[in-house]
Each structure stands twice: as structure tokens, then as C-alpha cells.
Motif scaffolding. Structure first.
Motif, PDB file in Angstrom:
ATOM      1  N   SER A 421       0.823  -1.198   0.177  1.00 20.09           N
ATOM      2  CA  SER A 421      -0.048  -0.086   0.214  1.00 20.09           C
ATOM      3  C   SER A 421       0.846   1.304   0.032  1.00 20.09           C
ATOM      4  O   SER A 421       0.645   2.326  -0.522  1.00 20.09           O
ATOM      5  N   VAL A 422       2.077   1.149   0.639  1.00 21.73           N
ATOM      6  CA  VAL A 422       2.986   2.180   0.560  1.00 21.73           C
ATOM      7  C   VAL A 422       3.909   2.367  -0.619  1.00 21.73           C
ATOM      8  O   VAL A 422       3.827   3.410  -1.143  1.00 21.73           O
ATOM      9  N   LEU A 423       4.304   1.039  -1.098  1.00 21.17           N
ATOM     10  CA  LEU A 423       5.081   1.262  -2.449  1.00 21.17           C
ATOM     11  C   LEU A 423       4.410   0.271  -3.461  1.00 21.17           C
ATOM     12  O   LEU A 423       4.932  -0.948  -3.607  1.00 21.17           O
ATOM     13  N   PRO A 424       3.198   0.561  -3.924  1.00 23.93           N
ATOM     14  CA  PRO A 424       2.704  -0.084  -5.086  1.00 23.93           C
ATOM     15  C   PRO A 424       3.213  -0.786  -6.275  1.00 23.93           C
ATOM     16  O   PRO A 424       2.935  -1.830  -6.652  1.00 23.93           O
ATOM     17  N   ASN A 425       4.275   0.133  -6.517  1.00 19.79           N
ATOM     18  CA  ASN A 425       5.248  -0.288  -7.780  1.00 19.79           C
ATOM     19  C   ASN A 425       6.460  -0.865  -7.666  1.00 19.79           C
ATOM     20  O   ASN A 425       7.179  -1.159  -8.540  1.00 19.79           O
ATOM     21  N   THR A 426       6.906  -1.027  -6.562  1.00 12.84           N
ATOM     22  CA  THR A 426       8.149  -1.559  -6.169  1.00 12.84           C
ATOM     23  C   THR A 426       8.153  -3.200  -5.918  1.00 12.84           C
ATOM     24  O   THR A 426       7.285  -3.617  -5.071  1.00 12.84           O
ATOM     25  N   PRO A 427       8.845  -4.146  -6.381  1.00 12.73           N
ATOM     26  CA  PRO A 427       8.892  -5.319  -6.337  1.00 12.73           C
ATOM     27  C   PRO A 427       9.173  -5.717  -5.044  1.00 12.73           C
ATOM     28  O   PRO A 427       9.899  -5.020  -4.304  1.00 12.73           O
ATOM     29  N   ILE A 428       8.616  -6.521  -4.375  1.00  9.10           N
ATOM     30  CA  ILE A 428       8.839  -7.456  -3.137  1.00  9.10           C
ATOM     31  C   ILE A 428       9.731  -8.732  -3.227  1.00  9.10           C
ATOM     32  O   ILE A 428       9.174  -9.665  -3.783  1.00  9.10           O
ATOM     33  N   ALA A 429      10.656  -8.755  -2.418  1.00  9.36           N
ATOM     34  CA  ALA A 429      11.439 -10.029  -2.430  1.00  9.36           C
ATOM     35  C   ALA A 429      11.454 -10.487  -0.941  1.00  9.36           C
ATOM     36  O   ALA A 429      11.339  -9.817   0.038  1.00  9.36           O
ATOM     37  N   SER A 430      11.411 -11.777  -0.754  1.00  6.17           N
ATOM     38  CA  SER A 430      11.773 -12.324   0.635  1.00  6.17           C
ATOM     39  C   SER A 430      12.428 -13.908   0.585  1.00  6.17           C
ATOM     40  O   SER A 430      12.628 -14.135  -0.458  1.00  6.17           O
ATOM     41  N   GLY A 431      12.986 -13.905   1.778  1.00  4.96           N
ATOM     42  CA  GLY A 431      14.010 -14.990   1.856  1.00  4.96           C
ATOM     43  C   GLY A 431      13.589 -16.009   2.970  1.00  4.96           C
ATOM     44  O   GLY A 431      12.531 -16.404   2.972  1.00  4.96           O
ATOM     45  N   ASN A 432      14.429 -16.016   3.783  1.00  8.14           N
ATOM     46  CA  ASN A 432      14.285 -17.002   4.868  1.00  8.14           C
ATOM     47  C   ASN A 432      13.745 -16.133   6.018  1.00  8.14           C
ATOM     48  O   ASN A 432      14.570 -15.216   6.542  1.00  8.14           O
ATOM     49  N   TYR A 433      12.577 -16.009   6.150  1.00  4.26           N
ATOM     50  CA  TYR A 433      11.790 -15.241   7.015  1.00  4.26           C
ATOM     51  C   TYR A 433      12.352 -15.197   8.547  1.00  4.26           C
ATOM     52  O   TYR A 433      12.588 -13.955   9.002  1.00  4.26           O
ATOM     53  N   LEU A 434      12.516 -16.338   8.906  1.00  8.22           N
ATOM     54  CA  LEU A 434      13.150 -16.535  10.587  1.00  8.22           C
ATOM     55  C   LEU A 434      14.472 -16.574  10.391  1.00  8.22           C
ATOM     56  O   LEU A 434      15.050 -16.161  11.560  1.00  8.22           O
ATOM     57  N   GLY A 435      15.404 -16.868   9.310  1.00  4.77           N
ATOM     58  CA  GLY A 435      16.757 -16.902   9.594  1.00  4.77           C
ATOM     59  C   GLY A 435      17.508 -15.895   8.946  1.00  4.77           C
ATOM     60  O   GLY A 435      18.888 -16.157   9.134  1.00  4.77           O
ATOM     61  N   SER A 436      17.126 -15.100   8.314  1.00  2.00           N
ATOM     62  CA  SER A 436      17.889 -13.940   7.489  1.00  2.00           C
ATOM     63  C   SER A 436      18.774 -13.266   8.324  1.00  2.00           C
ATOM     64  O   SER A 436      19.708 -13.123   8.022  1.00  2.00           O
ATOM     65  N   VAL A 437      17.983 -12.747   9.368  1.00  2.00           N
ATOM     66  CA  VAL A 437      18.894 -12.025  10.330  1.00  2.00           C
ATOM     67  C   VAL A 437      20.022 -12.818  10.694  1.00  2.00           C
ATOM     68  O   VAL A 437      21.241 -12.340  10.982  1.00  2.00           O
ATOM     69  N   THR A 438      20.011 -14.093  11.214  1.00  2.00           N
ATOM     70  CA  THR A 438      20.837 -14.880  11.905  1.00  2.00           C
ATOM     71  C   THR A 438      21.939 -14.924  10.899  1.00  2.00           C
ATOM     72  O   THR A 438      22.989 -14.896  11.160  1.00  2.00           O
TER      73      THR A 438
END
Length: 450
Positions: A421-438
């Protein structure tokens, strides 16, 4: 040896780099995550456990005074603290659920860090709790690896507590540093959690990009605008790539608490009246489930409040509902109620309905909750998260090429829609939701301690 250490609000995990590849270290029954929870016979048992069972001394004269008082209290109760008296992770949760009336249970101590206007003994207790949890995780990791771990990079949110600002950050980081040092780490560094998550994502990029990292953790939400790409991967000094940071002390726990307050507390008397017809105050119901607010919890579970709740019951139009609130007080069931809200949040990410089951020991309450109700319940924390994204866009003064979203709560479609809703034209990527910080912390540790 160096590790990345995600001391999370909901879960903790650690990892290291072997031959250029990140390896997460199992901590419990081949699980790479351990619940951020501790259970002990009494509050005083934690301090004595560190000293007597782990040979970990206090870090200050105030800590020595707390330890002396704790040992005296334990002797007065006939308690001889043993190594297996203090439990962690799921073992701690199971013991709490089995007998909540007779144990001291702490979940998500990271949520309390940065709380100002606390007395010195309370700060010492928080440090002891964090130290005990860190020492437990360090010991488990060393047992798995078969060698001592002396160096660590610990993740931290951009803002520990929104109300306290930089004073809260200094207090919280100080507690984490002292706790880690007492637990046996000899060299300690910190890294922002969204930056760490971004480092993990950066390892997958083949070209330069401006990346907005949105990390929705258990207790905080953080954003970092970072210039990323292959040429930065092996560089420790890269201030020119860190374009902006912002954070708020609102995260997955806040979503759970909002669900518990808005939906579950209706069965405990919220939005009902006194016999006189006057509306009943909502503060009692909020304090019962505000498990991430140390002051609210202290007020709710005080003896004086129990007497107030009894008067409330006598004057209530539905005394049987207020009696349930008294049960929460007497059996220390706040964490259990919020835990059921967390289950609802997770389930409703994929389903349209969930039947919550709240066991008050004297009765079991089944509460249906629909996805639309959940979305309405968490509207306020979601508004704060959207405002956080808007703030980082103003700070960074650049439009991101991609949004990298991570954190346990980022799996929710509602959270992803908020970002869109804030960035409607920007692609969204995701990886390891729980492990990316570690994993990102492990990469940074490999750079820091080479």
C-alpha cells in the motif's frame, strides 16, 4: 571461533560461516531455533542459578546486592537451586503451561530492554535473565560444534523502545553487552538487525540496487535503506551504502497482544458495564495481556490489583466474566492467553477462521475468530508499520529498487499488503523469514573477526 547471534524477541538462533557458506547451528533436538523463554522455581532462583550452578558472578555492586538478597530469599523458602531447576525454550513453556501457579516464567525478555524509570534491581534481574539465556545457547552451540565460541556479533533493533529514544538504546545495548560478556564471549560486536538481513539478501544479488529492508520482528519493526551489490560483499567499512535507518517498538508481539485485547478480552468482561450501567474501564483488560510492558504487568499482577478486580467483580453486570480475569491474575495466565492469540495470527495467515481455546484451568473457553476480525484487531500496529516505511523513504530520499521483507510476522499477507500500500510499484522479495537476520549476522561476524 565467531558466531552470529540473533537474540530474538520470539526465538533465538546462532550461525557461523564455514568455507564461505553460512551454517545455522542446531540448539534443541536438531531445531535451529529456541523459544526465547525461561522458567525457574522463583524469580530469585535465576540470580543464584548463575552464581552457584554456572559460576557466573554479578557484573556490579548492585548485582552483588541482588544476588545476596536472592540467596537469602531462597534459603528462607527452603529452596536449594540446582542446575536443572532453570529451564529454557519449549521445556520452560511446557512447565509453565503445566503449572503456571508455581513457577516464575519469562518470555521475550528482549521486549523489556530499553524500558526507562526502572529501579536498579529490576535492571540487574533483566541482565541475569538475558545472561542465563545466552549462556544456555552458547553452551548448546559449543556442545554441537565441539569447540569454544569466544566471538560474536549480536543483532539489535534500530530502536529498542520508541518512547525512550537513544537513552533506551544505550541502556538495552549495555545489558546485552554485559550479559554476553558474563556468559563467556570475549569479543562482542553489534549490528542492526535489518542491516544483517540485508547482508544475507545481498549475497544473492548480481548487480547494484537500492534495497529497502523491512524487518518485522517479534518486538520491533525496523527499516534500513541500503545500497547493495556484489562489490560490497567483502567490505566491512561501507558507511556510504547505509542510506537511512528507522525503527519502532512494534512487532509480532504487538499484533498478538492486539488480538488478545480486542477479541479475547470480550470474554473476560471488556466492553461490558457495571450494574449501574456505567461502562467498565478497559485498562484492566489491557494490562492483563500487555506481556511486553513490564510496568503494565507489574501493576496487573500486584496484590493491590487483585483486591481491585474483586471489587470490580462485585459491581459488574457480568461477574462471571470478570472472574475469568481474576483467574488470569491468580494463575499468571497472561502469557498463555497471548500465546493463543499468536496461534490465531499464524493460522489466519492461511485460513479464514480459527477456534481459539483458552484453558483457565477451571474452565475452557472456545473463541471463534475470523480473518476479518484479526485484520481489524491489528489495524493500529499495522498503521505504525506503514508510517515507519514512509519515514524511511523520506530519510533516504531515494526510491528503492526492491523491498526485501523479513521477520516472522512478515509471512502474514496482511503485513505484505501493508508494504504494498505504501510502495505499490516496487517489487517485494523475501528469503528465509526467520533465519535471514541470523545468517547476515554470521556473515558480519566472519568479516569482523577474520
Amino acid at each position: 571461533m565467531a558466531i552470529g547471534f540473533d537474540f530474538g524477541t520470539s526465538n533465538c538462533s546462532v550461525a557461523h560461516v564455514v568455507n564461505g557458506h553460512v551454517q545455522t547451528i542446531p540448539l534443541s533436538e536438531n531445531e535451529t531455533f529456541i523459544l526465547s523463554a525461561l522458567c525457574a522455581p522463583t524469580r530469585a532462583a535465576v540470580s543464584e542459578y548463575l552464581f552457584r550452578c554456572l559460576n557466573i558472578a554479578p557484573s556490579s555492586s548492585a548485582g552483588e546486592a541482588v544476588l545476596s538478597r536472592a540467596m537469602s530469599d531462597n534459603r528462607a523458602e527452603g529452596l536449594e537451586v540446582r542446575l536443572d531447576d532453570v529451564l529454557f525454550g519449549k521445556q520452560a513453556l511446557n512447565l509453565y503451561l503445566e503449572d503456571p501457579d508455581y513457577v516464575y516464567y519469562v518470555k521475550s525478555p528482549k521486549s523489556f530492554l530499553g524500558t526507562l524509570q526502572l529501579r536498579e534491581p529490576q535492571l540487574v534481574l533483566f541482565e541475569d535473565i538475558v545472561c542465563a539465556m545466552m549462556a544456555n545457547i552458547k553452551s548448546r552451540a559449543e556442545a554441537y560444534l565441539g569447540q569454544e565460541i569466544t566471538e560474536t556479533v549480536i543483532g539489535r533493533p534500530v530502536v529498542f523502545n520508541t518512547l525512550g529514544g537513544e537513552k533506551s538504546n544505550i541502556q538495552a545495548e549495555g545489558i546485552l553487552y554485559r550479559a554476553a560478556s558474563r556468559a563467556g564471549f570475549k569479543h562482542i560486536e553489534f549490528q542492526f538487525e535489518p542491516v544483517a538481513a540485508g547482508l544475507d539478501f545481498e549475497s544473492t544479488l548480481t548487480s547494484e540496487k537500492n534495497v529497502l529492508v523491512v524487518d518485522i520482528g517479534g518486538g520491533t519493526s525496523d527499516c534500513s535503506m541500503i545500497r547493495m551489490g556484489p562489490k560490497w560483499l567483502t567490505k566491512k567499512d561501507r558507511p556510504e551504502t547505509l542510506l537511512a535507518h528507522a525503527g519502532k517498538s512494534v512487532g509480532g508481539n504487538n499484533l498478538d497482544i492486539s488480538i488478545a485485547f480486542q477479541r479475547f478480552m470480550l470474554e473476560f468482561g471488556k466492553e461490558t458495564n457495571y450494574k449501574s450501567g456505567k461502562a467498565m474501564p478497559t485498562m484492566f483488560f489491557w494490562e492483563a495481556v500487555a506481556t511486553n510492558d513490564v510496568n503494565a504487568q507489574r501493576k496487573f499482577y500486584s496484590y493491590e490489583n487483585l483486591e481491585t478486580l474483586k471489587r470490580l467483580r462485585a459491581e459488574a453486570m457480568y461477574p462471571e466474566k470478570v472472574q475469568r480475569l481474576i483467574q488470569v491474575h491468580q494463575k499468571a495466565l497472561g502469557h498463555m492467553v497471548v500465546g493463543e492469540a499468536e496461534k490465531a495470527k499464524i493460522t489466519l495467515s492461511d485460513q479464514s477462521e480459527y477456534i481459539a481455546s483458552i484453558d483457565l484451568l477451571s474452565e475452557k473457553i472456545d473463541i471463534p475468530i475470523f480473518s476479518e476480525q484479526m485484520e481489524k484487531s491489528i489495524a493500529e500496529p499495522m498503521r505504525q508499520i506503514k508510517n515507519l516505511i514512509k519515514e524511511i523513504l523520506l530519510q533516504g530520499e531515494v526510491t528503492p529498487d526492491v523491498v526485501y521483507i523479513t521477520g516472522g510476522s512478515a509471512r502474514s499477507p496482511i503485513v505484505r499488503e501493508a508494504v504494498k500500500s505504501v510502495l505499490p510499484n516496487t517489487p517485494i522479495a523475501s528469503g528465509n523469514y526467520l533465519g535471514s537476520v541470523t545468517e547476515g549476522l554470521a556473515r558480519w561476524a566472519d568479516l569482523c573477526f577474520k
